[in-house]
Motif scaffolding. Structure first.
Motif, mmCIF file in Angstrom:
data_model
loop_
_atom_site.group_PDB
_atom_site.id
_atom_site.type_symbol
_atom_site.label_atom_id
_atom_site.label_comp_id
_atom_site.label_asym_id
_atom_site.label_seq_id
_atom_site.Cartn_x
_atom_site.Cartn_y
_atom_site.Cartn_z
ATOM 1 N N ALA B 38 0.852 -1.186 0.000
ATOM 2 C CA ALA B 38 0.000 0.000 0.000
ATOM 3 C C ALA B 38 0.888 1.236 0.000
ATOM 4 N N LEU B 39 0.336 2.332 -0.426
ATOM 5 C CA LEU B 39 1.095 3.574 -0.547
ATOM 6 C C LEU B 39 1.718 3.969 0.779
ATOM 7 N N GLY B 40 3.037 4.184 0.776
ATOM 8 C CA GLY B 40 3.735 4.638 1.975
ATOM 9 C C GLY B 40 4.039 3.565 2.997
ATOM 10 N N GLN B 41 3.777 2.303 2.649
ATOM 11 C CA GLN B 41 4.018 1.219 3.600
ATOM 12 C C GLN B 41 4.988 0.198 3.028
ATOM 13 N N GLY B 42 5.456 -0.698 3.890
ATOM 14 C CA GLY B 42 6.309 -1.774 3.440
ATOM 15 C C GLY B 42 5.480 -2.875 2.795
ATOM 16 N N PRO B 43 6.101 -3.705 1.984
ATOM 17 C CA PRO B 43 5.374 -4.814 1.338
ATOM 18 C C PRO B 43 4.838 -5.807 2.367
ATOM 19 N N GLN B 44 3.636 -6.318 2.093
ATOM 20 C CA GLN B 44 3.026 -7.348 2.928
ATOM 21 C C GLN B 44 3.027 -8.660 2.155
ATOM 22 N N PHE B 45 3.515 -9.720 2.780
ATOM 23 C CA PHE B 45 3.639 -11.023 2.143
ATOM 24 C C PHE B 45 2.262 -11.633 1.877
ATOM 25 N N ILE B 46 2.022 -12.032 0.622
ATOM 26 C CA ILE B 46 0.755 -12.672 0.271
ATOM 27 C C ILE B 46 0.931 -14.192 0.290
ATOM 28 N N PHE B 47 1.787 -14.700 -0.561
ATOM 29 C CA PHE B 47 2.126 -16.129 -0.565
ATOM 30 C C PHE B 47 3.379 -16.379 -1.378
ATOM 31 N N GLN B 48 3.862 -17.612 -1.255
ATOM 32 C CA GLN B 48 5.083 -18.033 -1.946
ATOM 33 C C GLN B 48 4.828 -19.357 -2.655
ATOM 34 N N TYR B 49 5.370 -19.474 -3.868
ATOM 35 C CA TYR B 49 5.233 -20.692 -4.647
ATOM 36 C C TYR B 49 6.603 -21.309 -4.912
ATOM 37 N N TYR B 50 6.642 -22.602 -4.761
ATOM 38 C CA TYR B 50 7.855 -23.383 -5.024
ATOM 39 C C TYR B 50 7.416 -24.732 -5.555
ATOM 40 N N GLU B 51 8.028 -25.158 -6.642
ATOM 41 C CA GLU B 51 7.669 -26.434 -7.273
ATOM 42 C C GLU B 51 6.159 -26.514 -7.521
ATOM 43 N N GLU B 52 5.622 -25.419 -8.005
ATOM 44 C CA GLU B 52 4.216 -25.314 -8.439
ATOM 45 C C GLU B 52 3.215 -25.453 -7.294
ATOM 46 N N GLU B 53 3.703 -25.333 -6.060
ATOM 47 C CA GLU B 53 2.793 -25.431 -4.917
ATOM 48 C C GLU B 53 2.927 -24.202 -4.031
ATOM 49 N N GLU B 54 1.831 -23.852 -3.396
ATOM 50 C CA GLU B 54 1.854 -22.750 -2.442
ATOM 51 C C GLU B 54 2.495 -23.248 -1.160
ATOM 52 N N ARG B 55 3.636 -22.651 -0.786
ATOM 53 C CA ARG B 55 4.373 -23.134 0.374
ATOM 54 C C ARG B 55 3.991 -22.390 1.649
ATOM 55 N N ARG B 57 1.690 -18.801 3.224
ATOM 56 C CA ARG B 57 0.676 -17.803 2.929
ATOM 57 C C ARG B 57 0.646 -16.780 4.045
ATOM 58 N N GLY B 58 0.488 -15.544 3.665
ATOM 59 C CA GLY B 58 0.351 -14.472 4.644
ATOM 60 C C GLY B 58 -1.099 -14.325 5.038
ATOM 61 N N ASN B 59 -1.395 -13.248 5.725
ATOM 62 C CA ASN B 59 -2.731 -13.023 6.250
ATOM 63 C C ASN B 59 -3.621 -12.354 5.200
ATOM 64 N N PHE B 60 -3.917 -13.072 4.144
ATOM 65 C CA PHE B 60 -4.767 -12.560 3.077
ATOM 66 C C PHE B 60 -5.926 -13.527 2.864
ATOM 67 N N PRO B 61 -7.107 -12.988 2.500
ATOM 68 C CA PRO B 61 -8.288 -13.857 2.332
ATOM 69 C C PRO B 61 -8.153 -14.755 1.106
ATOM 70 N N ASP B 62 -9.081 -15.716 1.029
ATOM 71 C CA ASP B 62 -9.066 -16.679 -0.075
ATOM 72 C C ASP B 62 -9.346 -16.045 -1.435
ATOM 73 N N ASN B 77 -4.091 -14.115 -8.749
ATOM 74 C CA ASN B 77 -5.480 -13.825 -9.064
ATOM 75 C C ASN B 77 -6.170 -13.223 -7.839
ATOM 76 N N VAL B 78 -6.941 -12.192 -8.087
ATOM 77 C CA VAL B 78 -7.733 -11.605 -7.009
ATOM 78 C C VAL B 78 -9.176 -11.528 -7.488
ATOM 79 N N ASN B 79 -10.081 -12.166 -6.748
ATOM 80 C CA ASN B 79 -11.500 -12.161 -7.083
ATOM 81 C C ASN B 79 -12.249 -11.125 -6.253
ATOM 82 N N ALA B 80 -13.440 -10.762 -6.758
ATOM 83 C CA ALA B 80 -14.331 -9.864 -6.019
ATOM 84 C C ALA B 80 -13.574 -8.661 -5.459
ATOM 85 N N LEU B 81 -12.960 -7.914 -6.348
ATOM 86 C CA LEU B 81 -12.100 -6.804 -5.951
ATOM 87 C C LEU B 81 -12.816 -5.800 -5.063
#
Lengths: 111, 112
Positions: B38-55, B57-62, B77-81
């Protein structure tokens, strides 16, 4: 929840001055990284420190990792306008595979 | 040697829509992480992928989901923006999980 607090939040100085940015946490990190980010760009890695008490120098920038690996500092000597940007610290945790970013310090150096 | 690339650079969407952001990692890197800044803030971790799998996840909704392809490229991908999803979305790649992450220029998403 791991948090990294940076201070100061904003810093505006004249060219030639020295400055120190602090990055503090109550959590222990296995490594700590410093990034600089310019407007419209992604963060660029400056340095990684992994050993408690470690000091690394990158030209006019000096980075230190606290003995307990909970805090770090970035010292810039004789700041230049080209040092302007958002400075971010980020702590790494091998157990969770997450990189936690600090709140950021926005530095403005005026000629 | 190309660094991390992201597309598109900018995107404007309407509330309720869905969006897909793309990332190609630096050559030789197999781990991709996504961050929201977000503007003026540090990056927030969403998730990480390794070997095609989500390893991890941060505190983000489904509503936030991702994918990694065999060539290590990744999509977010982000649904229902929501209006609050407006941010700079950063992709980072690394040769070893979270260590020494190399960031792309980001995708600026604006939700109206």
């Amino acid at each position: 929840t791991q948090l990294l607090e940076q201070s100061p939040q904003f810093l505006s100085i004249q060219e030639g001055e020295n400055l120190t940015v602090y990055c503090n946490s109550s959590s222990v990190f296995s490594s700590l990284q410093w990034y600089r980010q310019e407007p419209g760009e992604g963060p660029v890695l400056l340095v990684t420190v992994v050993t408690g008490g470690e000091v690394k120098k990158l030209k006019r920038l000096t980075f230190q990792f606290g003995d307990a690996r909970k805090d770090s500092s970035l010292h810039i000597t004789a700041a230049q306008p080209g040092d302007t940007g958002l400075y971010l610290c980020a702590g790494g945790d091998r157990d969770t595979d997450k990189l936690i970013f600090g709140t950021g310090t926005r530095l403005q150096v005026f000629p | 040697d190309a660094g991390v690339t992201q597309s598109p650079t900018h995107l404007i969407k309407t509330r309720g829509q869905q969006v897909t952001l793309r990332c190609s990692p630096k050559s030789g890197h197999d781990t991709v992480s996504w961050y929201q800044q977000a503007l003026g803030q540090g990056p927030q971790f969403i998730f990480q992928y390794y070997e095609e799998e989500e390893r991890q996840r941060g505190n983000f909704p489904d509503r936030f989901s991702g994918h990694q392809f065999p060539n290590y490229s990744s999509e977010l991908n982000v649904n229902a923006l929501l209006l609050g999803d407006s941010a700079l979305y950063l992709c980072a790649s690394s040769p070893d999980r979270y260590y020494e992450q190399y960031f792309g220029p980001g995708t600026r998403l604006t939700v109206t």
